[in-house]
Design an enzyme around this catalytic site. Structure first.
Site, PDB file in Angstrom:
ATOM      1  N   ASP A 295      -0.973  -1.502  -2.158  1.00 61.07           N
ATOM      2  CA  ASP A 295      -0.468  -1.580  -0.784  1.00 61.07           C
ATOM      3  C   ASP A 295       1.005  -1.148  -0.718  1.00 61.07           C
ATOM      4  OD1 ASP A 295      -1.761  -2.177   1.535  1.00 61.07           O
ATOM      5  OD2 ASP A 295      -1.392  -4.326   1.457  1.00 61.07           O
TER       6      ASP A 295
ATOM      7  N   LYS B 265     -13.121  -1.353   3.814  1.00 60.07           N
ATOM      8  CA  LYS B 265     -12.490  -1.061   2.519  1.00 60.07           C
ATOM      9  C   LYS B 265     -13.509  -1.200   1.402  1.00 60.07           C
ATOM     10  CE  LYS B 265      -7.917  -2.477   3.918  1.00 60.07           C
ATOM     11  NZ  LYS B 265      -7.005  -3.586   4.117  1.00 60.07           N
TER      12      LYS B 265
ATOM     13  N   GLN C  88      -4.996  -8.906   2.403  1.00 60.98           N
ATOM     14  CA  GLN C  88      -4.989  -8.483   3.814  1.00 60.98           C
ATOM     15  C   GLN C  88      -3.967  -9.293   4.609  1.00 60.98           C
ATOM     16  OE1 GLN C  88      -6.742  -5.883   5.000  1.00 60.98           O
ATOM     17  NE2 GLN C  88      -6.054  -6.161   7.095  1.00 60.98           N
TER      18      GLN C  88
HETATM   19  N1  GUN Z   1      -3.060  -5.302   7.804  1.00 57.95           N
HETATM   20  C1  GUN Z   1      -2.954  -4.201   8.592  1.00 57.95           C
HETATM   21  N2  GUN Z   1      -2.634  -3.120   7.856  1.00 57.95           N
HETATM   22  C2  GUN Z   1      -2.535  -3.541   6.579  1.00 57.95           C
HETATM   23  C3  GUN Z   1      -2.224  -2.869   5.355  1.00 57.95           C
HETATM   24  O1  GUN Z   1      -1.974  -1.673   5.291  1.00 57.95           O
HETATM   25  N3  GUN Z   1      -2.219  -3.662   4.265  1.00 57.95           N
HETATM   26  C4  GUN Z   1      -2.480  -4.984   4.299  1.00 57.95           C
HETATM   27  N4  GUN Z   1      -2.445  -5.672   3.161  1.00 57.95           N
HETATM   28  N5  GUN Z   1      -2.770  -5.635   5.414  1.00 57.95           N
HETATM   29  C5  GUN Z   1      -2.795  -4.905   6.545  1.00 57.95           C
END
Ligand code: GUN
Length: 298
Positions: free
Chosen positions: A122, A55, A99
């Site tokens: 998100d 990311k 996350q």
């Molecule tokens: N963990 C796995 N996929 C995601 C996601 O799309 N967002 C977040 N915040 N954590 C994740």
């Protein structure tokens, strides 16, 4: 019948990232704005570390500012909440992503509830969920947005199509159903307790599998010519690659499905790469909306 068209998510994601980068450059040039994304990783789950590093890399490549915070698994709840509040108040931060999953004792719902919904890239805050289901302007979760982009690229107009979403998670199944409804599909939500799942799947012109069960959807569950989107990422033993080796497979049994479907996403290289591209897209959109600037059509 000919084999299905393989939907190249990797290529579509690269194209989307390039468009986000071009619009980000324009935003900087015309308005002096650099979108900023803050990502918080708590603990040291290896898979999460890889996601977060990707990311950060792609955020910088798109010309955005990346703020990465790594906290120990022993971080107290109030410290994490204080960090999120700090991002809420920081005008250089347009998007906040914590996350998931969070380690043991931390309360995910409380942390997500602290995020300013206008920075919720998100799309997991209950206000974002409410906006999505109400048809109000808001931010939708990245993976389902990625699925929708792939479907529109493959099929064009989705209006009137019979869509089945297999899986009802907060991250994928539920928001995707809302997005498909928004496109005027006739949506069925199926899950592990659905009666005669195979028969339900066979009715679908659009079939999205997001259940987290390796190769669960077989070729004979698929309506001939259907468009199949496989969100699953499952690691399975692969003795054919050598002792102790594993490989990634989706929720769809690709070998049998590719003979029946009209179009299908592979795993890896299908939905996966779309998620971060859509996160960057959400961050750019949030940066424009927060300043009441026109939104790019991407
Ligand atoms: N963990 C796995 N996929 C995601 C996601 O799309 N967002 C977040 N915040 N954590 C994740």
């Amino acid at each position: 019948m000919a084999e299905a068209t393989v939907i190249d998510g990797k290529a579509v994601a690269a194209e989307l990232r390039a468009r986000v980068a071009a619009e980000t450059a324009l935003l900087k040039e015309r308005h002096g704005v650099t979108p900023g994304l803050a990502v918080v990783l708590v603990g040291d789950d290896p898979a999460s570390r890889v996601y977060v590093a990707n990311k950060a890399k792609q955020t910088v490549e798109a010309g955005m500012a990346s703020f990465e915070h790594r906290l120990s698994a022993a971080t107290p709840q109030d410290e994490l909440i204080a960090l999120v509040r700090q991002f809420n108040a920081d005008p250089t931060v347009d998007g906040i992503l914590v996350q998931l999953p969070l380690p043991g004792p931390l309360d995910e719902a409380a942390v997500i509830a602290t995020i300013d919904p206008d920075k919720d890239v998100d799309g997991l805050h209950v206000i974002s969920t409410g906006r999505l289901w109400s048809g109000e302007e808001g931010l939708a979760p990245c993976t389902p947005v990625g699925c929708l982009i792939l479907l529109k690229r493959t099929l064009g107009e989705l209006k009137g199509k019979r869509a089945l979403v297999l899986g009802r998670s907060r991250l994928v199944g539920k928001p995707l159903a809302a997005l498909l409804l928004g496109e005027h599909c006739t949506v069925t939500m199926a899950h592990s307790r659905t009666a005669d799942l195979a028969e339900e799947c066979r009715r679908a012109e659009i079939l999205v599998a997001a259940v987290g069960k390796a190769r669960m959807v077989k070729g004979d569950w698929i309506r001939p010519g259907a468009t199949v989107i496989d969100v699953g990422i499952n690691r399975v033993p692969a003795p054919e690659l050598g002792e102790g080796k594993t490989r990634l497979v989706g929720d769809v049994d690709y070998e049998s499905a590719v003979k029946v479907a009209g179009a299908i996403t592979p795993v890896p290289g299908g939905v996966g790469p779309m998620t971060i591209a859509c996160l960057l897209r959400n961050t750019l959109i949030a940066a424009c909306r927060r300043r009441a600037l026109p939104e790019p059509a991407i």
